[in-house]
Design a protein around this motif. Structure first.
Motif, PDB file in Angstrom:
ATOM      1  N   PRO A 110       0.828  -1.214   0.000  1.00 37.71           N
ATOM      2  CA  PRO A 110       0.000   0.000   0.000  1.00 37.71           C
ATOM      3  C   PRO A 110       0.859   1.260   0.000  1.00 37.71           C
ATOM      4  N   SER A 111       0.311   2.318  -0.512  1.00 35.33           N
ATOM      5  CA  SER A 111       1.013   3.610  -0.500  1.00 35.33           C
ATOM      6  C   SER A 111       0.939   4.225   0.892  1.00 35.33           C
ATOM      7  N   PRO A 112       1.930   5.016   1.259  1.00 33.70           N
ATOM      8  CA  PRO A 112       3.145   5.344   0.503  1.00 33.70           C
ATOM      9  C   PRO A 112       4.177   4.220   0.589  1.00 33.70           C
ATOM     10  N   ARG A 113       4.819   3.908  -0.537  1.00 35.18           N
ATOM     11  CA  ARG A 113       5.794   2.828  -0.586  1.00 35.18           C
ATOM     12  C   ARG A 113       7.218   3.377  -0.498  1.00 35.18           C
ATOM     13  N   THR A 114       8.093   2.579   0.117  1.00 35.70           N
ATOM     14  CA  THR A 114       9.530   2.833   0.031  1.00 35.70           C
ATOM     15  C   THR A 114      10.131   1.664  -0.714  1.00 35.70           C
ATOM     16  N   LEU A 115      10.842   1.951  -1.786  1.00 36.35           N
ATOM     17  CA  LEU A 115      11.362   0.924  -2.687  1.00 36.35           C
ATOM     18  C   LEU A 115      12.872   1.029  -2.796  1.00 36.35           C
ATOM     19  N   LYS A 116      13.474  -0.018  -3.340  1.00 32.63           N
ATOM     20  CA  LYS A 116      14.933  -0.074  -3.472  1.00 32.63           C
ATOM     21  C   LYS A 116      15.312  -0.517  -4.878  1.00 32.63           C
ATOM     22  N   THR A 117      16.412   0.026  -5.391  1.00 37.05           N
ATOM     23  CA  THR A 117      16.978  -0.439  -6.649  1.00 37.05           C
ATOM     24  C   THR A 117      18.481  -0.206  -6.641  1.00 37.05           C
ATOM     25  N   HIS A 118      19.176  -1.004  -7.443  1.00 30.43           N
ATOM     26  CA  HIS A 118      20.611  -0.788  -7.681  1.00 30.43           C
ATOM     27  C   HIS A 118      20.848  -0.304  -9.113  1.00 30.43           C
ATOM     28  N   LEU A 119      19.796   0.053  -9.828  1.00 30.04           N
ATOM     29  CA  LEU A 119      19.939   0.451 -11.227  1.00 30.04           C
ATOM     30  C   LEU A 119      20.657   1.789 -11.353  1.00 30.04           C
ATOM     31  N   PRO A 120      21.472   1.941 -12.401  1.00 33.64           N
ATOM     32  CA  PRO A 120      22.061   3.251 -12.689  1.00 33.64           C
ATOM     33  C   PRO A 120      21.000   4.175 -13.266  1.00 33.64           C
ATOM     34  N   VAL A 121      21.320   5.445 -13.321  1.00 33.54           N
ATOM     35  CA  VAL A 121      20.329   6.460 -13.669  1.00 33.54           C
ATOM     36  C   VAL A 121      19.671   6.209 -15.018  1.00 33.54           C
ATOM     37  N   GLN A 122      20.441   5.739 -16.015  1.00 31.82           N
ATOM     38  CA  GLN A 122      19.880   5.596 -17.357  1.00 31.82           C
ATOM     39  C   GLN A 122      18.924   4.404 -17.485  1.00 31.82           C
ATOM     40  N   LEU A 123      18.933   3.499 -16.520  1.00 28.74           N
ATOM     41  CA  LEU A 123      18.055   2.334 -16.589  1.00 28.74           C
ATOM     42  C   LEU A 123      16.863   2.430 -15.655  1.00 28.74           C
ATOM     43  N   LEU A 124      16.699   3.531 -14.960  1.00 33.27           N
ATOM     44  CA  LEU A 124      15.565   3.675 -14.064  1.00 33.27           C
ATOM     45  C   LEU A 124      14.274   3.727 -14.882  1.00 33.27           C
ATOM     46  N   PRO A 125      13.246   2.924 -14.507  1.00 31.60           N
ATOM     47  CA  PRO A 125      11.969   2.982 -15.234  1.00 31.60           C
ATOM     48  C   PRO A 125      11.488   4.426 -15.389  1.00 31.60           C
ATOM     49  N   PRO A 126      11.075   4.804 -16.581  1.00 32.07           N
ATOM     50  CA  PRO A 126      10.769   6.223 -16.861  1.00 32.07           C
ATOM     51  C   PRO A 126       9.674   6.819 -15.999  1.00 32.07           C
ATOM     52  N   SER A 127       8.786   6.003 -15.438  1.00 30.02           N
ATOM     53  CA  SER A 127       7.698   6.566 -14.631  1.00 30.02           C
ATOM     54  C   SER A 127       8.221   7.281 -13.399  1.00 30.02           C
ATOM     55  N   PHE A 128       9.432   6.910 -12.923  1.00 23.76           N
ATOM     56  CA  PHE A 128       9.975   7.559 -11.736  1.00 23.76           C
ATOM     57  C   PHE A 128      10.332   9.020 -11.993  1.00 23.76           C
ATOM     58  N   TRP A 129      10.680   9.347 -13.222  1.00 25.02           N
ATOM     59  CA  TRP A 129      11.071  10.729 -13.503  1.00 25.02           C
ATOM     60  C   TRP A 129       9.888  11.680 -13.429  1.00 25.02           C
ATOM     61  N   GLU A 130       8.689  11.129 -13.376  1.00 24.60           N
ATOM     62  CA  GLU A 130       7.490  11.942 -13.256  1.00 24.60           C
ATOM     63  C   GLU A 130       7.052  12.091 -11.807  1.00 24.60           C
ATOM     64  N   GLN A 131       7.789  11.398 -10.896  1.00 26.62           N
ATOM     65  CA  GLN A 131       7.399  11.380  -9.504  1.00 26.62           C
ATOM     66  C   GLN A 131       8.519  11.947  -8.639  1.00 26.62           C
ATOM     67  N   LYS A 132       8.468  11.670  -7.317  1.00 22.95           N
ATOM     68  CA  LYS A 132       9.490  12.105  -6.373  1.00 22.95           C
ATOM     69  C   LYS A 132      10.205  10.875  -5.826  1.00 22.95           C
ATOM     70  N   PHE A 133      11.511  11.002  -5.583  1.00 23.77           N
ATOM     71  CA  PHE A 133      12.254   9.849  -5.104  1.00 23.77           C
ATOM     72  C   PHE A 133      13.549  10.278  -4.430  1.00 23.77           C
ATOM     73  N   MET A 134      14.331   9.295  -3.924  1.00 23.66           N
ATOM     74  CA  MET A 134      15.542   9.573  -3.145  1.00 23.66           C
ATOM     75  C   MET A 134      16.640   8.598  -3.539  1.00 23.66           C
ATOM     76  N   TRP A 135      17.879   9.105  -3.568  1.00 26.95           N
ATOM     77  CA  TRP A 135      19.012   8.240  -3.849  1.00 26.95           C
ATOM     78  C   TRP A 135      20.172   8.538  -2.914  1.00 26.95           C
ATOM     79  N   GLY A 136      21.179   7.695  -2.954  1.00 31.32           N
ATOM     80  CA  GLY A 136      22.417   7.956  -2.261  1.00 31.32           C
ATOM     81  C   GLY A 136      23.404   6.824  -2.442  1.00 31.32           C
ATOM     82  N   SER A 137      24.713   7.114  -2.414  1.00 28.00           N
ATOM     83  CA  SER A 137      25.837   6.183  -2.331  1.00 28.00           C
ATOM     84  C   SER A 137      26.719   6.076  -3.570  1.00 28.00           C
ATOM     85  N   TRP A 138      27.660   5.047  -3.552  1.00 28.66           N
ATOM     86  CA  TRP A 138      28.809   5.018  -4.457  1.00 28.66           C
ATOM     87  C   TRP A 138      28.736   3.962  -5.543  1.00 28.66           C
TER      88      TRP A 138
END
Length: 262
Positions: A110-138
């Motif tokens: 159920p919303s609000p969800r917290t999700l995780k990915t290890h994908l680099p920026v160019q492979l992030l599913p495009p729907s995320f660019w229309e929303q809000k999200f958080m990143w961090g690390s090396w």
């Protein structure tokens, strides 16, 4: 909370083998992730999703537990409701059936969800660019996320900074999430998310994962959690070579630098 299954639901891992990498848009991914790339690319983000994106073994589980503690008002019992991968589904993880994929777990959360990915920026599913999200690390993809932070609501965190002053960095996360943080709750989160406590926490240390996928007898998921252990592994020449590579790859990135010791 335990994830109990009937005998009929327990997957047969006798044929499970280490996955081979397969390139997707020039990026090597696990073969089962590549096989399901169409589903992953079509993933529908929600407006109130929070996405934690890191390179593997860069403090991902640590920041996941910190975020969950903030969201649960510093209550460790609420954070013990399920293992990390169920609380915060790993989008690009596809395990043998009948185990759910990260996508399947995310869809029913159920919303609000917290999700995780290890994908680099160019492979992030495009729907995320229309929303809000958080990143961090090396990783090799840190520059991509660094350059995206000025166009999107991204909080960029460094493992070394959290090790140096966890309270300071937790305050940053709380501010980013719009959560009012009291000193007692802050102290509870700092204590709950120490490396020693995280390593002993079955809801955070991935000890529930089948041994054929993650054999803790060979190496626990959480190892040392230290900064600067590279000195025990690298020769002086290797260290100098890595410094050269980092200087070349991060040059012109507008202030993106990393500390390798405290």
């Amino acid at each position: 909370m335990m994830d109990l299954r009937s005998e009929e639901e327990v997957p047969n891992f006798s044929d499970f083998k280490r996955l081979k990498p397969v390139e997707v848009e020039g990026v090597p991914l696990a073969s089962n992730t590549a096989e399901n790339w169409g589903l992953l690319w079509a993933f529908a983000a929600r407006p109130d999703d929070l996405l934690i994106c890191t390179y593997p073994k860069a403090g991902t589980t640590w920041i996941q537990e910190i975020v969950d503690m903030l969201q649960q008002g510093g209550d460790p019992q609420k954070c013990a409701r399920a293992p990390t991968d169920k609380r915060m589904p790993f989008l690009d993880l596809f395990l043998p059936k009948p185990m759910n994929s990260g996508l399947e777990d995310a869809e029913v959360l159920p919303s609000p969800r917290t999700l995780k990915t290890h994908l680099p920026v160019q492979l992030l599913p495009p729907s995320f660019w229309e929303q809000k999200f958080m990143w961090g690390s090396w990783s090799d993809h840190v520059r991509g996320w660094w350059e995206a932070k000025d166009q999107h609501p991204i909080l960029y965190l460094f493992y070394e900074d959290i090790k140096e002053d966890p309270a300071r960095e937790i305050r940053k996360v709380a501010q980013f999430l719009g959560i009012e943080l009291t000193e007692p709750v802050l102290k509870q989160i700092v204590q709950h998310t120490t490396f020693e406590n995280m390593k002993a926490n079955p809801m955070a240390n991935y000890s529930s994962i089948p041994s054929c996928i993650m054999d803790h007898a060979v190496s626990p998921f959480m190892r040392k959690g230290a900064v600067g252990n590279w000195k025990e592994q690298f020769t002086v020449a290797q260290s100098e070579r890595l410094d050269e590579i980092c200087a070349r790859e991060l040059g012109g990135s507008g202030g993106l630098t990393f500390r390798t010791q405290l």
